[in-house]
Design a protein around this motif. Structure first.
Motif, PDB file in Angstrom:
ATOM      1  N   GLY A 143      -4.389   9.665 -19.302  1.00 43.17           N
ATOM      2  CA  GLY A 143      -3.676   9.411 -20.374  1.00 43.17           C
ATOM      3  C   GLY A 143      -3.585   8.087 -21.053  1.00 43.17           C
ATOM      4  O   GLY A 143      -2.578   7.948 -21.736  1.00 43.17           O
ATOM      5  N   LEU A 144      -4.308   7.252 -20.546  1.00 43.94           N
ATOM      6  CA  LEU A 144      -4.459   5.895 -20.811  1.00 43.94           C
ATOM      7  C   LEU A 144      -4.580   5.494 -22.519  1.00 43.94           C
ATOM      8  O   LEU A 144      -3.913   4.862 -23.138  1.00 43.94           O
ATOM      9  CB  LEU A 144      -5.508   4.963 -20.130  1.00 43.94           C
ATOM     10  CG  LEU A 144      -5.238   4.795 -18.612  1.00 43.94           C
ATOM     11  CD1 LEU A 144      -6.244   4.295 -18.039  1.00 43.94           C
ATOM     12  CD2 LEU A 144      -3.970   4.014 -18.450  1.00 43.94           C
ATOM     13  N   LEU A 145      -5.695   6.380 -22.960  1.00 40.34           N
ATOM     14  CA  LEU A 145      -5.834   6.248 -24.240  1.00 40.34           C
ATOM     15  C   LEU A 145      -4.616   6.535 -25.345  1.00 40.34           C
ATOM     16  O   LEU A 145      -4.187   5.832 -26.122  1.00 40.34           O
ATOM     17  CB  LEU A 145      -7.016   6.920 -24.926  1.00 40.34           C
ATOM     18  CG  LEU A 145      -8.283   6.746 -24.212  1.00 40.34           C
ATOM     19  CD1 LEU A 145      -9.423   7.771 -24.837  1.00 40.34           C
ATOM     20  CD2 LEU A 145      -8.683   5.352 -25.043  1.00 40.34           C
ATOM     21  N   ILE A 146      -4.005   7.719 -25.124  1.00 47.43           N
ATOM     22  CA  ILE A 146      -2.919   8.090 -25.917  1.00 47.43           C
ATOM     23  C   ILE A 146      -1.837   7.249 -25.431  1.00 47.43           C
ATOM     24  O   ILE A 146      -0.849   6.892 -26.408  1.00 47.43           O
ATOM     25  CB  ILE A 146      -2.436   9.713 -25.546  1.00 47.43           C
ATOM     26  CG1 ILE A 146      -1.309  10.100 -26.396  1.00 47.43           C
ATOM     27  CG2 ILE A 146      -1.795   9.696 -24.015  1.00 47.43           C
ATOM     28  CD1 ILE A 146      -1.895  10.093 -27.878  1.00 47.43           C
ATOM     29  N   VAL A 230     -12.176  14.705 -26.755  1.00 45.46           N
ATOM     30  CA  VAL A 230     -12.859  14.042 -28.018  1.00 45.46           C
ATOM     31  C   VAL A 230     -13.404  12.598 -27.568  1.00 45.46           C
ATOM     32  O   VAL A 230     -14.767  12.502 -27.945  1.00 45.46           O
ATOM     33  CB  VAL A 230     -11.693  13.428 -28.859  1.00 45.46           C
ATOM     34  CG1 VAL A 230     -12.238  12.651 -30.085  1.00 45.46           C
ATOM     35  CG2 VAL A 230     -11.004  14.793 -29.729  1.00 45.46           C
ATOM     36  N   PHE A 231     -13.130  11.882 -26.667  1.00 49.31           N
ATOM     37  CA  PHE A 231     -13.762  10.874 -26.260  1.00 49.31           C
ATOM     38  C   PHE A 231     -14.619  11.085 -24.825  1.00 49.31           C
ATOM     39  O   PHE A 231     -14.877  10.000 -24.241  1.00 49.31           O
ATOM     40  CB  PHE A 231     -12.524   9.571 -25.853  1.00 49.31           C
ATOM     41  CG  PHE A 231     -12.110   9.033 -27.143  1.00 49.31           C
ATOM     42  CD1 PHE A 231     -12.894   8.341 -27.800  1.00 49.31           C
ATOM     43  CD2 PHE A 231     -10.654   9.511 -27.441  1.00 49.31           C
ATOM     44  CE1 PHE A 231     -12.351   7.509 -28.988  1.00 49.31           C
ATOM     45  CE2 PHE A 231     -10.330   9.206 -29.017  1.00 49.31           C
ATOM     46  CZ  PHE A 231     -11.021   8.016 -29.248  1.00 49.31           C
ATOM     47  N   GLU A 232     -14.614  12.200 -24.371  1.00 56.61           N
ATOM     48  CA  GLU A 232     -15.535  12.592 -23.218  1.00 56.61           C
ATOM     49  C   GLU A 232     -16.857  11.785 -23.416  1.00 56.61           C
ATOM     50  O   GLU A 232     -17.453  11.140 -22.562  1.00 56.61           O
ATOM     51  CB  GLU A 232     -15.377  13.884 -22.940  1.00 56.61           C
ATOM     52  CG  GLU A 232     -16.089  14.288 -21.677  1.00 56.61           C
ATOM     53  CD  GLU A 232     -15.850  15.637 -20.963  1.00 56.61           C
ATOM     54  OE1 GLU A 232     -15.457  16.017 -19.920  1.00 56.61           O
ATOM     55  OE2 GLU A 232     -15.913  16.447 -21.975  1.00 56.61           O
ATOM     56  N   PRO A 233     -17.629  12.123 -24.583  1.00 53.75           N
ATOM     57  CA  PRO A 233     -18.956  11.473 -24.457  1.00 53.75           C
ATOM     58  C   PRO A 233     -18.812  10.065 -24.469  1.00 53.75           C
ATOM     59  O   PRO A 233     -19.753   9.497 -23.775  1.00 53.75           O
ATOM     60  CB  PRO A 233     -19.224  11.867 -25.967  1.00 53.75           C
ATOM     61  CG  PRO A 233     -18.558  13.107 -26.384  1.00 53.75           C
ATOM     62  CD  PRO A 233     -17.171  12.973 -25.571  1.00 53.75           C
ATOM     63  N   LEU A 234     -17.821   9.590 -25.188  1.00 48.73           N
ATOM     64  CA  LEU A 234     -17.709   8.043 -24.948  1.00 48.73           C
ATOM     65  C   LEU A 234     -17.583   7.484 -23.763  1.00 48.73           C
ATOM     66  O   LEU A 234     -18.129   6.453 -23.036  1.00 48.73           O
ATOM     67  CB  LEU A 234     -16.639   7.329 -25.846  1.00 48.73           C
ATOM     68  CG  LEU A 234     -16.391   5.920 -25.924  1.00 48.73           C
ATOM     69  CD1 LEU A 234     -17.632   5.339 -26.591  1.00 48.73           C
ATOM     70  CD2 LEU A 234     -15.213   5.318 -27.323  1.00 48.73           C
TER      71      LEU A 234
END
Length: 467
Positions: A143-146, A230-234
């Motif tokens: 949950g760090l990004l959100i 969404v950011f899994e590839p990143l």
């Protein structure tokens, strides 16, 4: 050589310092960095202590705990509630820090950001049907990004409302605390409503994923889960050698112009580092595989401080240059605890075109060696967070969950650092010795000239008296 170094320094100050300084002075990056250091780092370190206790490097004790999973699970409770809630406290920290940089009241944005993060993390359903274990991963590393986005949004929206006419303003006679409460009411209602509606829309969808045992399961989406998808590839790209290389080069370029490189890069990459670290900690030493984490840099690349400058301190203690020998004596104590500002600014490494070469080259080489060692399974990947001040040797053992090869890797890195730094150190030492000898000759000539003038003046005085 001196002329070339001076010209290079002028070029760096003109073309390299301004863009790097602009990155370093960005308010949001500074706020994210402060939030991680102040609000989440103590939790992570404290939780790591219990992780070590639950997975001890003593085989007999480890076997005992494996045979009694109830005891092991009980020991892991503080770890799960520190690592598992770090995103919640990061939301508060980011909002609080942004407000401080904006010079507005920071507590209300921080508290509201925590509420908004919880609203964003819970599927819109009957909360009585949820268990803590179900939502805990999304209140922690995932949950760090959100949490960062909500923290910034909350603080900026509340700041805008305070300066706008769309807020409740009370007479001056009303106590300040009451006025602040009503000023926060409108943005609080609007933000909670907006996040709740967005989460409601997201929660109406599901996603098929794989659990820890490899089974396909269907999850009700939440904002943290959606962002992670969404950011899994990143995240995957970030846990790669090119990403590690880019990050260490940026760190050292920033340090080379006098800016704290680790702090700036941490503000950008920390959500991915800590997400990987949390996954490693949950998987345990035998199954963890994420490499690029905060300990990968702080514990295994910055040996003696950024730039792996420990060997330089030893060289300086035996140097024929007075300046280097003095810096070595001052730097010895801090170097034990991986603090090397005396080296960075005393040698100096910053804005010194000659020493900047190994200052970047050595960490790049060490990161390459370490990435290969971890990727081939020669050493357990970092999984335990600890203060960067833990001395070399001890920190490598602890970071890898009790793998003695972690300490051996650190000492091998130091040997590589010593070899690479040596020719550059000797070249810089010769330059400084030449400068010191020239300064000493100049001082000697001035002293001789002063004595001559004094002698002439004294003789003239005696002649005048004799006449």
């Amino acid at each position: 050589m001196n002329a070339m170094i001076e010209k290079s320094s002028a070029w760096f100050e003109r073309y390299l310092v301004p863009p790097l300084s602009a990155i370093a002075s960005n308010i949001y990056l500074q706020a994210i960095r402060d939030a991680f250091i102040i609000f989440t780092l103590p939790l992570i370190i404290a939780g790591s202590i219990f992780l070590i206790i639950a997975n001890p490097p003593i085989p007999a004790f480890a076997q005992f705990l494996q045979a009694h999973p109830g005891i092991q699970n009980a020991i892991l409770v503080p770890f799960n509630l520190s690592f598992g809630l770090m995103a919640l406290f990061l939301a508060f920290g980011v909002a609080y820090s942004v407000a401080q940089y904006r010079r507005t009241e920071p507590v209300q944005p921080g508290v509201l950001a925590m509420v908004l993060f919880l609203v964003a993390s819970m599927p819109v359903t009957n909360l009585n049907s949820l268990t803590l274990g179900t939502i805990l991963p999304y209140l922690g590393g995932q949950g760090l990004l959100i949490a960062i986005l909500i923290g910034i949004l909350t603080s900026e929206v509340m700041r805008w409302f305070r300066s706008s006419r769309f807020t409740i303003r009370l007479p001056k006679s009303v106590p300040a605390n009451v006025k602040r409460a009503f000023e926060a009411l409108v943005p609080a209602v609007l933000l909670i409503t907006a996040i709740w509606l967005l989460e409601w829309f997201v929660s109406s969808h599901t996603v098929t994923t794989t659990d820890s045992s490899g089974h396909r399961v269907t999850l009700q989406l939440t904002l943290p889960i959606l962002l992670m998808k969404v950011f899994e590839p990143l995240v995957v790209v970030q846990d790669s050698y090119p990403a590690a290389l880019l990050e260490i080069i940026l760190m050292m370029l920033l340090w080379s112009v006098g800016i704290h490189g680790m702090n700036i890069v941490t503000a950008i990459a920390a959500p991915f580092w800590f997400s990987t670290l949390a996954a490693n900690a949950a998987a345990g030493p035998a199954h963890a595989h994420g490499i690029v984490t905060e300990p990968f840099f702080h514990i295994f690349a910055h040996l003696g401080g950024s730039g792996a400058t420990w060997p330089l301190v030893i060289y300086m203690l035996r140097s024929r240059s007075v300046q280097l020998r003095t810096v070595g004596k001052v730097a010895l104590g801090p170097a034990i605890f991986n603090i090397n500002e005396p080296v960075t600014f005393g040698v100096p490494m910053a804005l010194n075109p000659l020493m900047m070469i190994p200052f970047v080259l050595v960490p790049v080489t060490i990161v390459t060696i370490n990435y290969l060692a971890f990727s081939f399974g020669l050493v357990h990947v970092p999984m335990v967070m600890q203060p960067f001040t833990v001395p070399v040797g001890i920190s490598g053992f602890v970071a890898t969950g009790g793998d003695i090869r972690g300490s051996l890797l650190q000492f091998f890195d130091l040997a590589v650092s010593a070899v690479l730094y040596y020719p550059f150190f000797k070249a810089w030492e010769r330059i400084l010795i030449a400068r010191e000898e020239a300064a000493a000759r100049g001082e000697s000539e001035r002293a001789t000239a002063t004595k001559a003038v004094a002698s002439v003046s004294s003789g003239a005085g005696r002649g005048a008296l004799s006449r």
